[in-house]
Design an enzyme around this catalytic site. Structure first.
Site, PDB file in Angstrom:
ATOM      1  CG  ASP A  44      51.660  25.270  39.831  1.00 43.83           C
ATOM      2  OD1 ASP A  44      52.735  24.853  39.383  1.00 43.83           O
ATOM      3  OD2 ASP A  44      51.286  25.065  41.003  1.00 43.83           O
ATOM      4  CG  ASP A  72      48.680  25.914  44.808  1.00 43.75           C
ATOM      5  OD1 ASP A  72      49.395  25.552  43.844  1.00 43.75           O
ATOM      6  OD2 ASP A  72      48.591  25.276  45.871  1.00 43.75           O
ATOM      7  CB  CYS A 127      28.014  63.721  41.709  1.00 44.89           C
ATOM      8  SG  CYS A 127      26.506  64.661  41.426  1.00 44.89           S
ATOM      9  CB  CYS A 168      25.041  62.904  37.658  1.00 48.38           C
ATOM     10  SG  CYS A 168      25.904  64.426  38.104  1.00 48.38           S
ATOM     11  CG  ASP A 172      52.291  28.943  41.359  1.00 51.14           C
ATOM     12  OD1 ASP A 172      53.225  28.566  40.629  1.00 51.14           O
ATOM     13  OD2 ASP A 172      51.464  28.167  41.860  1.00 51.14           O
TER      14      ASP A 172
END
Length: 788
Positions: free
Chosen positions: A487, A680, A27, A24, A684
């Site tokens: 980009d 990429d 917990c 739960c 970047d």
């Protein structure tokens, strides 16, 4: 809970623990607090959905203290054990042996001098006995046999099956006993004292896990689901025991039925939750058990983890590739859908990279190994997926705060219910039935499962589609975005220039390629590749010189050759014809780079080189528009080239000439409306970190080092759109789960308290069934994401 970005605000080392016994929200909060109390722990989070805890710790951490802290609050950590023979080690070496064995991931190391055997308990998600054996060797000890039982990489499945086995064991006697007790309500054939004996079995054997859990919570000054079930059933049982001894009406069937229904619900839920970890299990099973390694003229079979970089590994048709490596010889077609989500096999030829876990559907390959075992791309993906599945969506934090006080509120409501019915003159037994119903129906276990299950299944589904979600908060953040900024080079384009057009004689083209053959410039490589594809001879130049921002000058076969722009042509005294100048301007307006070729002082050709758009770029941009998002281009390339690409894609807003810092500034301004940045390359990284959500388009295998919240494997832009669509499904699923879990419990509390009695009343056994159905519904709804 304070928000922490792992690896950004805090340094340290991460670990994942498989927690046993959580069921739960309270917990998970208890485990979370316990881990934070350990010296050296800088951040921790426990996930109820995956039954795992993620910890970030400093070098001062004693790994064994994590286990002690979790066990101290009544839970446990999944671990495995092994025995390692250390022949020759003497009693005085005991401390040194144990010290060498205490690697990151080892909970306990105990050396027995009498037998010269080291016993270890370890976290199989972090370390294995072979690693410990290697550490002992490095410390100067001789290692003999390494013995471990029940070896299995599937830690999730084993832990879940252990839970299901315990539930089934306790459920088996509860079902027939409860059936007999409920039947005795209609046909009183079971004497009260016999009912007491039968109900005791259910209460104290089948229901022991609830009693133990309630005691554990009490000892830690908390209250959880076990508290509610234990109080509800124990109060009804004890009253019924008193009634059986005094001849008053009993309610044994109510307490027994609650325990039986809750156990049954838990069992069904545990079997269903086994399916949430399917993706990690499937990935873990992708590596074949043996690799065929070349030794001399023969091939022998070894464990893939034992293959070393540089060794040759043979893969035959129909086999999975056991290591990462480059094709040394042979060729074939490989199914890489495990990582890319694309079903079409990819051709592999000498020089191409092949990854562990992929399937050779046709052909034969001999690979030169680069990575094996826990260092492969597959192992890296598994680790990333597992880590991401432990995270939570921001909306879960509200549920955590609610769950922290909800149980206490329910206890107060139950006490008020008992007082109200007694004051109205109801018998104590009947008042206790209302109390039991309130306590049981309000158990907040579904509240704790609501969003973690959606994250676990959603992250797994993303991995199946070739999307590695490193920060699951991106699921929620991406829905607030208005812009998607791209980009250009390597993202919207292929990132590899090629010759688009050549005007001039073929002889001059061959001279140009020969002159450029010593250059490493991308435009030079494009020219050489183009000429090679045409089948023309490319010979090394007799002499070579380069002029930055102008071009190159070389001597080829006794002839002077110049390849470059107008400035170089002027320096060489080679006049560029007007028609060529006009053509060059037209080509540059399309975003292409143009160079002239001069042989023996005369311009004899023009080469236009460009970076092609990715074939999926236009479709991806169009789909984003249809989703109400505005695409933007942010590039470090020159303004003209960026404008040309933007025009081809129909993008009206673009920024050229943006260095990495300027890219980040532009993205920061776009954040006012919410922005996703897709890029990429290293340049970047600032923009990916600045955006609300950063998507790294990766063509490499070092995915853990990629910046961004999400990594798109193999640079497929259509995956960006798929991530946005999946995010909507995940967040919608999580919100439904939260609403259902909270509204369901709250709506049934007044019914359970007898507000509509005698028209309608929710007996304790029906309350237990309703509570179980709530958790099952949430689990089943999250599993729907497997088909998203």
């Amino acid at each position: 809970m304070q928000e922490v970005k792992v690896g950004v605000r805090l340094g340290g080392r991460e670990t994942v623990l498989k927690i046993l016994g959580m069921h739960c929200a309270t917990c998970s909060l208890t485990v979370h607090r316990a881990l934070l109390s350990v010296r050296g722990v800088r951040w921790a989070e426990a996930s109820l959905a995956s039954n795992e805890a993620k910890v970030l710790a400093g070098p001062e951490l004693d790994y064994g203290e994590l286990l002690k802290a979790v066990r101290k609050v009544g839970y446990d950590v999944y671990r495995e054990a092994a025995y390692i023979s250390v022949p020759g080690a003497r009693p005085e070496d005991a401390a040194a042996v144990e010290r060498a064995a205490r690697l990151w991931g080892v909970f306990k190391a105990s050396f027995n001098p009498a037998t010269a055997v080291l016993y270890i308990e370890y976290n199989p998600l972090e370390v294995n006995p072979e690693d410990v054996a290697e550490a002992l060797r490095k410390a100067g000890f001789r290692v003999g046999e390494v013995s471990r039982s029940d070896v299995d990489v599937d830690v999730d499945k084993k832990a879940a099956e252990r839970e299901a086995k315990d539930l089934a064991l306790r459920l088996i006697p509860a079902v027939p006993i409860t059936a007999a007790l409920m039947a005795s309500m209609v046909f009183p054939f079971v004497p009260p004292l016999v009912q007491l004996a039968l109900a005791s079995v259910v209460q104290f054997f089948s229901g022991w896990r609830f009693l133990a859990g309630a005691y554990r919570a009490f000892r830690n000054w908390t209250a959880n689901m076990d508290t509610l079930v234990a109080l509800g059933t124990l109060s009804t049982f004890l009253y019924s025991a008193y009634a059986a001894l005094t001849g008053v009406h009993t309610y044994f069937e109510a307490s027994a039925a609650v325990i039986t229904f809750v156990l049954a619900g838990r069992y069904i839920e545990s079997r269903m939750k086994l399916r949430t970890g399917d993706v990690v299990r499937k990935l873990a099973q992708m590596t074949p058990p043996k690799a065929r390694v070349k030794t001399g003229e023969d091939f022998i079979k070894l464990d893939p983890a034992q293959v070393k970089p540089g060794q040759l590994v043979e893969v035959r048709e129909g086999e999975r590739i056991p290591v990462d490596g480059y094709v040394e010889e042979g060729g074939g077609y490989v199914d890489e859908s495990t990582f890319t989500g694309e079903p079409m096999p990819v051709e592999k030829k000498p020089g191409d990279l092949a990854l562990a876990g992929t399937l050779l559907v046709r052909g034969r390959l001999v690979l030169r190994t680069t990575r094996s075992g826990a260092h492969t791309y597959l192992a890296e993906v598994i680790k990333l997926v597992r880590q991401a599945q432990n995270a939570r969506l921001p909306i879960q934090r509200l549920a955590d705060r609610v769950a922290g006080v909800f149980t206490w509120v329910v206890l107060a409501v139950a006490a008020a219910t008992f007082a109200a019915w007694v004051l109205r003159g109801a018998p104590p037994g009947q008042a206790l039935l209302f109390v039991a119903s309130v306590l049981v129906v309000a158990c907040p276990c579904a509240l704790g499962l609501a969003t973690p299950l959606a994250v676990v299944v959603g992250v797994g589904r993303a991995a199946e589609k070739g999307l590695l979600v490193k920060n699951p908060e991106a699921f929620e953040k991406v829905l607030k975005a208005r812009f998607v900024a791209f980009d250009k080079t390597g993202t919207l384009t292929r990132g590899s220039p090629r010759v688009v057009k050549y005007v001039g004689d073929v002889g001059a083209l061959a001279y140009a390629a020969s002159a450029e053959s010593k250059s490493t410039h991308p435009l030079a490589r494009a020219l050489v590749d183009y000429v090679s594809e045409l089948g023309l001879a490319v010979r090394p130049p007799d002499s070579y010189d380069s002029f930055p921002r102008m071009g190159i000058y070389a001597s080829v076969n006794g002839k002077s050759v110049g390849v470059g722009n107008e400035k170089l042509m002027e320096a060489l005294g080679a006049e560029v014809p007007q028609d060529m100048r006009r053509l060059a301007e037209e080509l540059r307006s399309q975003g292409l780079s143009v160079v002239y070729v001069a042989v023996e002082g005369r311009v004899r050709g023009l080469v236009a080189i460009g970076d092609e758009l990715r074939p999926d770029a236009a479709a991806a941009v169009q789909r984003l528009r249809s989703m109400g998002l505005e695409p933007v281009v942010v590039s470090g390339d020159n303004e003209r080239a960026v404008a040309a690409v933007a025009a081809k894609l129909g993008i009206s807003r673009y920024f050229g000439g943006a260095e990495p810092e300027k890219k980040a500034e532009i993205v920061k301004k776009l954040r006012e409306g919410g922005v996703v940045f897709v890029g990429d390359g290293v340049n970047d990284t600032p923009a990916l970190a600045t955006a609300d959500v950063g998507v790294a388009v990766s063509g490499g295998t070092e995915v853990a080092k990629e910046a961004g919240d999400v990594v798109v494997a193999r640079g497929d832009l259509s995956k960006v759109v798929e991530f946005l669509q999946l995010s909507r499904r995940v967040v919608s699923n999580a919100k439904f789960n939260l609403f259902w879990a909270f509204a369901y419990n709250v709506a049934l509390i007044p019914v359970a308290a007898g507000l509509f009695y005698p028209i309608f009343h929710l007996r304790p056994e029906l309350a237990g069934l309703a509570m179980s159905l709530s958790s099952i519904t949430v689990t089943a709804n999250a599993l729907k994401l497997k088909r998203a």
